[in-house]
Design an enzyme around this catalytic site. Structure first.
Site, PDB file in Angstrom:
ATOM      1  N   LYS A  82       0.836  -1.215   0.000  1.00 43.36           N
ATOM      2  CA  LYS A  82       0.000   0.000   0.000  1.00 43.36           C
ATOM      3  C   LYS A  82       0.871   1.265   0.000  1.00 43.36           C
ATOM      4  O   LYS A  82       0.677   2.161  -0.808  1.00 43.36           O
ATOM      5  CB  LYS A  82      -0.931   0.016   1.238  1.00 43.36           C
ATOM      6  CG  LYS A  82      -1.880  -1.161   1.315  1.00 43.36           C
ATOM      7  CD  LYS A  82      -2.780  -1.110   2.548  1.00 43.36           C
ATOM      8  CE  LYS A  82      -2.061  -1.233   3.867  1.00 43.36           C
ATOM      9  NZ  LYS A  82      -1.427  -2.539   4.135  1.00 43.36           N
ATOM     10  N   ARG A  85      -0.370  -8.912  13.298  1.00 40.95           N
ATOM     11  CA  ARG A  85      -1.028  -7.922  12.420  1.00 40.95           C
ATOM     12  C   ARG A  85      -1.868  -8.629  11.357  1.00 40.95           C
ATOM     13  O   ARG A  85      -2.946  -8.149  10.986  1.00 40.95           O
ATOM     14  CB  ARG A  85       0.025  -7.020  11.762  1.00 40.95           C
ATOM     15  CG  ARG A  85       0.539  -5.945  12.725  1.00 40.95           C
ATOM     16  CD  ARG A  85       1.909  -5.427  12.365  1.00 40.95           C
ATOM     17  NE  ARG A  85       1.979  -4.821  11.053  1.00 40.95           N
ATOM     18  CZ  ARG A  85       3.112  -4.592  10.393  1.00 40.95           C
ATOM     19  NH1 ARG A  85       4.275  -4.918  10.946  1.00 40.95           N
ATOM     20  NH2 ARG A  85       3.091  -4.045   9.213  1.00 40.95           N
ATOM     21  N   ARG A 109      10.916  -0.552  11.417  1.00 40.04           N
ATOM     22  CA  ARG A 109       9.768  -0.293  12.285  1.00 40.04           C
ATOM     23  C   ARG A 109       9.735  -1.310  13.426  1.00 40.04           C
ATOM     24  O   ARG A 109      10.051  -2.472  13.229  1.00 40.04           O
ATOM     25  CB  ARG A 109       8.467  -0.397  11.466  1.00 40.04           C
ATOM     26  CG  ARG A 109       8.109   0.891  10.765  1.00 40.04           C
ATOM     27  CD  ARG A 109       7.021   0.733   9.729  1.00 40.04           C
ATOM     28  NE  ARG A 109       5.835   0.003  10.164  1.00 40.04           N
ATOM     29  CZ  ARG A 109       4.767  -0.194   9.404  1.00 40.04           C
ATOM     30  NH1 ARG A 109       4.725   0.313   8.173  1.00 40.04           N
ATOM     31  NH2 ARG A 109       3.738  -0.871   9.835  1.00 40.04           N
TER      32      ARG A 109
HETATM   33  P1  AP5 Z   1       4.806  -1.533   1.926  1.00 35.22           P
HETATM   34  O1  AP5 Z   1       4.489  -0.753   0.713  1.00 35.22           O
HETATM   35  O2  AP5 Z   1       5.497  -0.867   3.040  1.00 35.22           O
HETATM   36  O3  AP5 Z   1       3.492  -2.321   2.405  1.00 35.22           O
HETATM   37  P2  AP5 Z   1       2.217  -1.794   3.198  1.00 35.22           P
HETATM   38  O4  AP5 Z   1       1.035  -2.461   2.596  1.00 35.22           O
HETATM   39  O5  AP5 Z   1       2.221  -0.322   3.289  1.00 35.22           O
HETATM   40  O6  AP5 Z   1       2.515  -2.486   4.605  1.00 35.22           O
HETATM   41  P3  AP5 Z   1       2.360  -1.911   6.069  1.00 35.22           P
HETATM   42  O7  AP5 Z   1       3.115  -2.862   6.951  1.00 35.22           O
HETATM   43  O8  AP5 Z   1       2.718  -0.478   6.129  1.00 35.22           O
HETATM   44  O9  AP5 Z   1       0.870  -2.105   6.302  1.00 35.22           O
HETATM   45  P4  AP5 Z   1       0.160  -2.141   7.619  1.00 35.22           P
HETATM   46  O10 AP5 Z   1      -1.218  -2.038   7.157  1.00 35.22           O
HETATM   47  O11 AP5 Z   1       0.465  -3.313   8.476  1.00 35.22           O
HETATM   48  O12 AP5 Z   1       0.822  -0.928   8.451  1.00 35.22           O
HETATM   49  P5  AP5 Z   1       0.354   0.560   8.735  1.00 35.22           P
HETATM   50  O13 AP5 Z   1       1.537   1.400   8.770  1.00 35.22           O
HETATM   51  O14 AP5 Z   1      -0.760   0.923   7.847  1.00 35.22           O
HETATM   52  O15 AP5 Z   1       5.684  -2.794   1.454  1.00 35.22           O
HETATM   53  C1  AP5 Z   1       6.193  -3.713   2.393  1.00 35.22           C
HETATM   54  C2  AP5 Z   1       7.600  -4.142   1.978  1.00 35.22           C
HETATM   55  O16 AP5 Z   1       7.538  -4.875   0.763  1.00 35.22           O
HETATM   56  C3  AP5 Z   1       8.562  -2.980   1.708  1.00 35.22           C
HETATM   57  O17 AP5 Z   1       9.836  -3.352   2.139  1.00 35.22           O
HETATM   58  C4  AP5 Z   1       8.526  -2.822   0.179  1.00 35.22           C
HETATM   59  O18 AP5 Z   1       9.757  -2.315  -0.342  1.00 35.22           O
HETATM   60  C5  AP5 Z   1       8.296  -4.250  -0.270  1.00 35.22           C
HETATM   61  N1  AP5 Z   1       7.493  -4.357  -1.491  1.00 35.22           N
HETATM   62  C6  AP5 Z   1       6.403  -3.607  -1.828  1.00 35.22           C
HETATM   63  N2  AP5 Z   1       5.912  -4.019  -3.006  1.00 35.22           N
HETATM   64  C7  AP5 Z   1       6.685  -5.061  -3.406  1.00 35.22           C
HETATM   65  C8  AP5 Z   1       6.689  -5.914  -4.569  1.00 35.22           C
HETATM   66  N3  AP5 Z   1       5.774  -5.772  -5.539  1.00 35.22           N
HETATM   67  N4  AP5 Z   1       7.633  -6.884  -4.656  1.00 35.22           N
HETATM   68  C9  AP5 Z   1       8.567  -7.031  -3.658  1.00 35.22           C
HETATM   69  N5  AP5 Z   1       8.618  -6.251  -2.567  1.00 35.22           N
HETATM   70  C10 AP5 Z   1       7.687  -5.277  -2.444  1.00 35.22           C
HETATM   71  O19 AP5 Z   1      -0.232   0.406  10.209  1.00 35.22           O
HETATM   72  C11 AP5 Z   1       0.614   0.155  11.300  1.00 35.22           C
HETATM   73  C12 AP5 Z   1      -0.181   0.103  12.586  1.00 35.22           C
HETATM   74  O20 AP5 Z   1      -0.812   1.368  12.829  1.00 35.22           O
HETATM   75  C13 AP5 Z   1      -1.332  -0.905  12.604  1.00 35.22           C
HETATM   76  O21 AP5 Z   1      -0.894  -2.203  12.969  1.00 35.22           O
HETATM   77  C14 AP5 Z   1      -2.275  -0.280  13.635  1.00 35.22           C
HETATM   78  O22 AP5 Z   1      -1.830  -0.533  14.943  1.00 35.22           O
HETATM   79  C15 AP5 Z   1      -2.121   1.207  13.363  1.00 35.22           C
HETATM   80  N6  AP5 Z   1      -3.099   1.712  12.374  1.00 35.22           N
HETATM   81  C16 AP5 Z   1      -2.835   2.232  11.137  1.00 35.22           C
HETATM   82  N7  AP5 Z   1      -3.969   2.586  10.513  1.00 35.22           N
HETATM   83  C17 AP5 Z   1      -4.977   2.293  11.365  1.00 35.22           C
HETATM   84  C18 AP5 Z   1      -6.398   2.419  11.288  1.00 35.22           C
HETATM   85  N8  AP5 Z   1      -7.020   2.910  10.195  1.00 35.22           N
HETATM   86  N9  AP5 Z   1      -7.126   2.004  12.348  1.00 35.22           N
HETATM   87  C19 AP5 Z   1      -6.536   1.519  13.471  1.00 35.22           C
HETATM   88  N10 AP5 Z   1      -5.213   1.359  13.604  1.00 35.22           N
HETATM   89  C20 AP5 Z   1      -4.429   1.750  12.557  1.00 35.22           C
HETATM   90 MG    MG Z   2       2.408   1.063   4.853  1.00 36.12          MG
END
Ligand code: AP5
Ligand code: MG
Ligand code: ZN
Length: 210
Positions: free
Chosen positions: A15, A166, A155
């Site tokens: 994402k 997660r 992170r």
């Molecule tokens: P990346 O693009 O970073 O993936 P992502 O989908 O953004 O993953 P996140 O871990 O950020 O998602 P998340 O939903 O768990 O975390 P968030 O920060 O939203 O890619 C991942 C890796 O893969 C990178 O190294 C990238 O280089 C690599 N990659 C990408 N595409 C690739 C490809 N095609 N091929 C190979 N490699 C690739 O949330 C964190 C925490 O915040 C949550 O756990 C929760 O506690 C809280 N939170 C956030 N939003 C909310 C909400 N709306 N409500 C309640 N709590 C929330």
């Molecule tokens: Mg993310």
């Protein structure tokens, strides 16, 4: 028309990576609740203090906190918007609907083993939030962001154990949103396997059909 797009999908599906490119190349403004919450934790704001424990445990931060944050940010933005990581529960989706019309929900699909590999070798920029991967998308200079020269860090929730937690939270709380948006006929699923640029092209195709 100013599109409002929701990016759905499990932790590590891409994402943030895809949002970065859509902002750079397609003129979107993104709101990433994960980035905003991490910033609040770093600064030790009241929101950050409340959110920290949930994030470290791989749980969702309570809806009312995240919805408050989102309301404030959405009100300040004009133009096409990408929501990265929001909504993540049915309650958040309903509240969002009361605020604004969502045009598309793009669900990025990746198998679970690959998700764990992606997340555990991810590095993020302290300065601008850009995302790297030690194997699949390494920075040009080790430890430094290509875009802003900022320091890269891991992170605290990117350990294998927390990623599993997660994923569990995702299945319980967020996966039901695919049906929610499918019923509204605005869900588009995109294969998230393969190179970053290949996945990007798939997303652009979906956007062009809108
Ligand atoms: P990346 O693009 O970073 O993936 P992502 O989908 O953004 O993953 P996140 O871990 O950020 O998602 P998340 O939903 O768990 O975390 P968030 O920060 O939203 O890619 C991942 C890796 O893969 C990178 O190294 C990238 O280089 C690599 N990659 C990408 N595409 C690739 C490809 N095609 N091929 C190979 N490699 C690739 O949330 C964190 C925490 O915040 C949550 O756990 C929760 O506690 C809280 N939170 C956030 N939003 C909310 C909400 N709306 N409500 C309640 N709590 C929330
Ligand atoms: Mg993310
Ligand atoms: Zn940076």
């Amino acid at each position: 028309m100013d599109l409002k797009i929701v990016l759905l999908g499990p932790p590590g599906c891409g994402k943030g990576t895809q949002a970065e490119r859509l902002v750079a190349e397609k003129g979107f403004v993104k709101i990433s609740t994960g980035d905003l919450l991490r910033e609040a934790v770093r600064l030790g704001t009241p929101l950050g203090v409340q959110a920290k424990g949930f994030m470290e445990a791989g749980k969702l931060v309570p809806d009312e906190l995240v919805i408050g944050l989102m309301k404030e940010k959405l009100a300040a933005i004009k133009g096409p918007v990408l929501l990265d990581g929001f909504p993540r529960s049915l309650e958040q989706a309903r509240q969002l609907e009361a605020l604004t019309k969502v045009d598309l929900a793009i669900d990025i699909e990746v198998n679970e083993d690959n998700l764990v590999k992606r997340v555990t070798l991810r590095r993020s920029c302290k300065g601008c939030g850009a995302v790297y991967h030690l194997e699949f998308n390494p920075p040009k200079t080790a430890g430094k962001c290509d875009k802003c020269g900022g320091e890269l860090y891991q992170r605290t929730d990117d350990t294998e154990a927390t990623v599993r937690e997660r994923l569990k939270t995702y299945k319980e709380k967020t996966l039901p949103l695919t049906k929610y948006y499918q019923d509204k006929k605005i869900l588009r699923s995109v294969d998230g396997e393969g190179e970053i640029s290949v996945v990007f092209d798939r997303i652009v195709k979906v956007l062009e059909k809108k």
